[in-house]
Design a protein around this motif. Structure first.
Motif, PDB file in Angstrom:
ATOM      1  N   PRO A  42     -32.120 -63.479  36.014  1.00  0.00           N
ATOM      2  CA  PRO A  42     -31.501 -64.165  34.865  1.00  0.00           C
ATOM      3  C   PRO A  42     -30.036 -63.801  34.642  1.00  0.00           C
ATOM      4  O   PRO A  42     -29.318 -64.530  33.959  1.00  0.00           O
ATOM      5  CB  PRO A  42     -32.362 -63.709  33.679  1.00  0.00           C
ATOM      6  N   PHE A  43     -29.572 -62.692  35.218  1.00  0.00           N
ATOM      7  CA  PHE A  43     -28.220 -62.201  34.942  1.00  0.00           C
ATOM      8  C   PHE A  43     -27.315 -62.242  36.172  1.00  0.00           C
ATOM      9  O   PHE A  43     -26.249 -61.622  36.184  1.00  0.00           O
ATOM     10  CB  PHE A  43     -28.296 -60.765  34.402  1.00  0.00           C
ATOM     11  N   LYS A  44     -27.710 -63.002  37.195  1.00  0.00           N
ATOM     12  CA  LYS A  44     -27.004 -62.971  38.474  1.00  0.00           C
ATOM     13  C   LYS A  44     -25.552 -63.450  38.384  1.00  0.00           C
ATOM     14  O   LYS A  44     -24.722 -63.061  39.214  1.00  0.00           O
ATOM     15  CB  LYS A  44     -27.761 -63.800  39.519  1.00  0.00           C
ATOM     16  N   ASP A  45     -25.231 -64.299  37.413  1.00  0.00           N
ATOM     17  CA  ASP A  45     -23.855 -64.799  37.289  1.00  0.00           C
ATOM     18  C   ASP A  45     -22.912 -63.807  36.620  1.00  0.00           C
ATOM     19  O   ASP A  45     -21.693 -63.913  36.756  1.00  0.00           O
ATOM     20  CB  ASP A  45     -23.831 -66.105  36.482  1.00  0.00           C
ATOM     21  N   LEU A  46     -23.471 -62.849  35.893  1.00  0.00           N
ATOM     22  CA  LEU A  46     -22.642 -62.001  35.039  1.00  0.00           C
ATOM     23  C   LEU A  46     -21.743 -61.018  35.802  1.00  0.00           C
ATOM     24  O   LEU A  46     -20.540 -60.925  35.510  1.00  0.00           O
ATOM     25  CB  LEU A  46     -23.537 -61.248  34.054  1.00  0.00           C
ATOM     26  N   PRO A  47     -22.264 -60.254  36.784  1.00  0.00           N
ATOM     27  CA  PRO A  47     -21.385 -59.286  37.467  1.00  0.00           C
ATOM     28  C   PRO A  47     -20.179 -59.920  38.132  1.00  0.00           C
ATOM     29  O   PRO A  47     -19.141 -59.269  38.290  1.00  0.00           O
ATOM     30  CB  PRO A  47     -22.315 -58.648  38.511  1.00  0.00           C
ATOM     31  N   LYS A  48     -20.270 -61.201  38.516  1.00  0.00           N
ATOM     32  CA  LYS A  48     -19.169 -61.877  39.198  1.00  0.00           C
ATOM     33  C   LYS A  48     -17.940 -62.035  38.306  1.00  0.00           C
ATOM     34  O   LYS A  48     -16.870 -62.408  38.789  1.00  0.00           O
ATOM     35  CB  LYS A  48     -19.627 -63.250  39.700  1.00  0.00           C
ATOM     36  N   LEU A  49     -18.093 -61.771  37.017  1.00  0.00           N
ATOM     37  CA  LEU A  49     -16.954 -61.879  36.108  1.00  0.00           C
ATOM     38  C   LEU A  49     -15.968 -60.730  36.287  1.00  0.00           C
ATOM     39  O   LEU A  49     -14.851 -60.792  35.771  1.00  0.00           O
ATOM     40  CB  LEU A  49     -17.430 -61.930  34.653  1.00  0.00           C
ATOM     41  N   HIS A  50     -16.385 -59.651  36.975  1.00  0.00           N
ATOM     42  CA  HIS A  50     -15.488 -58.508  37.176  1.00  0.00           C
ATOM     43  C   HIS A  50     -14.965 -58.493  38.604  1.00  0.00           C
ATOM     44  O   HIS A  50     -15.738 -58.569  39.558  1.00  0.00           O
ATOM     45  CB  HIS A  50     -16.214 -57.193  36.880  1.00  0.00           C
ATOM     46  N   PRO A  51     -13.645 -58.401  38.794  1.00  0.00           N
ATOM     47  CA  PRO A  51     -13.060 -58.495  40.139  1.00  0.00           C
ATOM     48  C   PRO A  51     -13.409 -57.335  41.067  1.00  0.00           C
ATOM     49  O   PRO A  51     -13.193 -57.446  42.283  1.00  0.00           O
ATOM     50  CB  PRO A  51     -11.552 -58.545  39.863  1.00  0.00           C
ATOM     51  N   ALA A  52     -13.927 -56.230  40.547  1.00  0.00           N
ATOM     52  CA  ALA A  52     -14.310 -55.111  41.417  1.00  0.00           C
ATOM     53  C   ALA A  52     -15.646 -55.348  42.109  1.00  0.00           C
ATOM     54  O   ALA A  52     -16.034 -54.574  42.983  1.00  0.00           O
ATOM     55  CB  ALA A  52     -14.373 -53.814  40.615  1.00  0.00           C
ATOM     56  N   VAL A  53     -16.357 -56.409  41.726  1.00  0.00           N
ATOM     57  CA  VAL A  53     -17.676 -56.686  42.307  1.00  0.00           C
ATOM     58  C   VAL A  53     -17.516 -57.517  43.576  1.00  0.00           C
ATOM     59  O   VAL A  53     -17.012 -58.641  43.542  1.00  0.00           O
ATOM     60  CB  VAL A  53     -18.576 -57.412  41.292  1.00  0.00           C
ATOM     61  N   ASN A  54     -17.972 -56.957  44.681  1.00  0.00           N
ATOM     62  CA  ASN A  54     -17.883 -57.614  45.980  1.00  0.00           C
ATOM     63  C   ASN A  54     -19.008 -58.620  46.162  1.00  0.00           C
ATOM     64  O   ASN A  54     -18.780 -59.763  46.540  1.00  0.00           O
ATOM     65  CB  ASN A  54     -17.932 -56.564  47.091  1.00  0.00           C
ATOM     66  N   GLN A  55     -20.248 -58.200  45.907  1.00  0.00           N
ATOM     67  CA  GLN A  55     -21.378 -59.114  45.992  1.00  0.00           C
ATOM     68  C   GLN A  55     -22.446 -58.727  44.978  1.00  0.00           C
ATOM     69  O   GLN A  55     -22.563 -57.573  44.581  1.00  0.00           O
ATOM     70  CB  GLN A  55     -21.970 -59.148  47.411  1.00  0.00           C
ATOM     71  N   VAL A  56     -23.196 -59.736  44.583  1.00  0.00           N
ATOM     72  CA  VAL A  56     -24.315 -59.547  43.652  1.00  0.00           C
ATOM     73  C   VAL A  56     -25.597 -59.633  44.459  1.00  0.00           C
ATOM     74  O   VAL A  56     -25.815 -60.582  45.214  1.00  0.00           O
ATOM     75  CB  VAL A  56     -24.299 -60.627  42.546  1.00  0.00           C
ATOM     76  N   ILE A  57     -26.449 -58.628  44.299  1.00  0.00           N
ATOM     77  CA  ILE A  57     -27.742 -58.598  44.979  1.00  0.00           C
ATOM     78  C   ILE A  57     -28.821 -58.769  43.926  1.00  0.00           C
ATOM     79  O   ILE A  57     -28.938 -57.960  43.002  1.00  0.00           O
ATOM     80  CB  ILE A  57     -27.943 -57.279  45.746  1.00  0.00           C
ATOM     81  N   VAL A  58     -29.599 -59.839  44.056  1.00  0.00           N
ATOM     82  CA  VAL A  58     -30.626 -60.145  43.056  1.00  0.00           C
ATOM     83  C   VAL A  58     -31.927 -59.441  43.415  1.00  0.00           C
ATOM     84  O   VAL A  58     -32.473 -59.624  44.510  1.00  0.00           O
ATOM     85  CB  VAL A  58     -30.862 -61.662  42.958  1.00  0.00           C
ATOM     86  N   ASN A  59     -32.414 -58.623  42.494  1.00  0.00           N
ATOM     87  CA  ASN A  59     -33.726 -57.988  42.650  1.00  0.00           C
ATOM     88  C   ASN A  59     -34.798 -59.008  42.252  1.00  0.00           C
ATOM     89  O   ASN A  59     -34.832 -59.451  41.104  1.00  0.00           O
ATOM     90  CB  ASN A  59     -33.809 -56.759  41.741  1.00  0.00           C
ATOM     91  N   PRO A  60     -35.701 -59.373  43.178  1.00  0.00           N
ATOM     92  CA  PRO A  60     -36.707 -60.402  42.876  1.00  0.00           C
ATOM     93  C   PRO A  60     -37.913 -59.865  42.113  1.00  0.00           C
ATOM     94  O   PRO A  60     -38.974 -60.488  42.105  1.00  0.00           O
ATOM     95  CB  PRO A  60     -37.113 -60.879  44.274  1.00  0.00           C
ATOM     96  N   ARG A  61     -37.776 -58.724  41.449  1.00  0.00           N
ATOM     97  CA  ARG A  61     -38.891 -58.070  40.778  1.00  0.00           C
ATOM     98  C   ARG A  61     -39.648 -59.002  39.846  1.00  0.00           C
ATOM     99  O   ARG A  61     -40.887 -59.015  39.820  1.00  0.00           O
ATOM    100  CB  ARG A  61     -38.370 -56.856  39.995  1.00  0.00           C
ATOM    101  N   LEU A  62     -38.934 -59.800  39.066  1.00  0.00           N
ATOM    102  CA  LEU A  62     -39.590 -60.671  38.095  1.00  0.00           C
ATOM    103  C   LEU A  62     -40.430 -61.741  38.782  1.00  0.00           C
ATOM    104  O   LEU A  62     -41.549 -62.039  38.362  1.00  0.00           O
ATOM    105  CB  LEU A  62     -38.548 -61.319  37.182  1.00  0.00           C
TER     106      LEU A  62
END
Length: 351
Positions: A42-62
């Motif tokens: 549900p929060f995968k778009d949020l980290p991309k708002l910070h320029p220090a983030v290279n890639q977002v890795i989604v944990n499929p736990r849910l």
């Protein structure tokens, strides 16, 4: 050589927002540092708002928990494990403080950092880490993340020097320049600075502001000629918000939005009033005039922080109770004793 860090902070929306200043600290102390950030879907778009983030890795736990023993779930887990283990990190930082985060840290390759048993929420996770750091549980959530990353990455002195005035020194570092409003929302760009957002959606029953107060605030906005956008989560809340708008004859409910779209809408707002919920904290992070209304939760630990944000909280004998259901026989008083005129005045004072 660029330092690569795996950051594990998977939920919730507000907790993720509270982590951004720590990344900005790391950028200043270690130029060129890059983070891979593990979050839940549900929060995968949020980290991309910070320029220090290279890639977002989604944990499929849910998704896995919905059908734990299916072939699809096994495939999802294997893909996630492969993704996590495809890089040997200079540091792996577990910033969730609980078992679900430690399980991810255990999978990853690299020197593992996290909290000591007496400062984590789940004491048993400390044994997973190569380096366990003590960070006081009495610190605000923002400061906890800043302190943990500073200790993990070796710039604790710089952290101390830059936090003498938390609100003014805070730099969330967010960049929304890559986000374009979709066709449903583009008309709000022409009204930048001329509309409000009321963030009433939240998980705890006790964190909800009484509907009567939202209606009165909508009427205040109507008198001021300021359009109001109201987010919602789920069918029940959508119906409730629609009823509030109908009674006040003011406000607008939008179709379901991505977090990126809501970030852009918040950034264009004149001001935001909200309860202790993720979008309110995001508004504060975007340095928008923000008034955050606290009831059962503790503002010393999770207040909205920003140069133009204020948290309004009635320091009653029973608060903060940290209860999801009000134990008082007479019902919840932490919001009912708030004055709508005062709330409205405080929002206007943010400008």
């Amino acid at each position: 050589m660029t330092k690569r860090v795996l950051l594990i902070k998977m939920s919730s929306l507000g907790d993720i927002v509270h982590t951004f200043p720590a990344l900005t600290d790391a950028q200043k102390a270690l130029p060129g540092i890059q983070f891979d950030w593990v979050v839940e879907a549900p929060f995968k778009d949020l980290p991309k708002l910070h320029p220090a983030v290279n890639q977002v890795i989604v944990n499929p736990r849910l998704a896995i928990n919905k059908n734990r023993f299916s072939l699809t779930s096994l495939q999802l887990y294997q893909e996630f494990k492969q993704k996590i283990q495809s890089t040997h990190y200079d540091a792996v930082i577990e910033n969730q403080y609980v078992n679900k985060g430690a399980k991810v840290a255990k999978l990853a390759k690299g020197i593992k950092h996290g909290l000591t048993a007496n400062s984590a929420h789940d004491a048993c996770i400390a044994k997973v880490f190569d380096h366990a750091h003590y960070v006081s549980r009495s610190l605000h959530a923002i400061d906890r993340s800043r302190k943990l990353l500073a200790l993990s990455l070796g710039y604790d002195t710089a952290f101390k020097e830059h936090t003498t005035d938390l609100d003014n020194a805070l730099d969330y570092g967010l960049d929304l320049s890559h986000i374009e409003l979709d066709e449903h929302n583009q008309r709000w760009q022409q009204q930048t600075g001329e509309y409000l957002v009321f963030c009433q959606a939240t998980t705890w029953a006790t964190k909800h502001l009484p509907i009567k107060m939202w209606i009165e605030l909508l009427e205040k906005a109507k008198q001021a000629g300021l359009p109001v956008l109201l987010p919602w989560v789920g069918d029940k809340e959508q119906a409730q918000v629609s009823a509030m708008i109908q009674q006040a004859q003011w406000g607008e409910i939008l179709p379901a939005q991505s977090l990126e779209q809501w970030a852009k809408l918040l950034a264009g707002a004149r001001g935001i009033i909200g309860v202790d919920t993720g979008l309110t904290h995001l508004a504060a992070a975007l340095n928008k005039p923000t008034l955050c209304l606290f009831g059962p939760t503790n503002p010393n630990l999770t207040a909205a922080k920003g140069r133009r944000a204020k948290t309004l909280w009635l320091n009653l004998a029973c608060s903060p109770c940290m209860q999801t259901h009000c134990p008082r026989e007479g019902g919840q008083v932490c919001f009912s004793q708030m004055n709508v005129d005062e709330v409205w005045g405080e929002l206007n004072a943010r400008h």
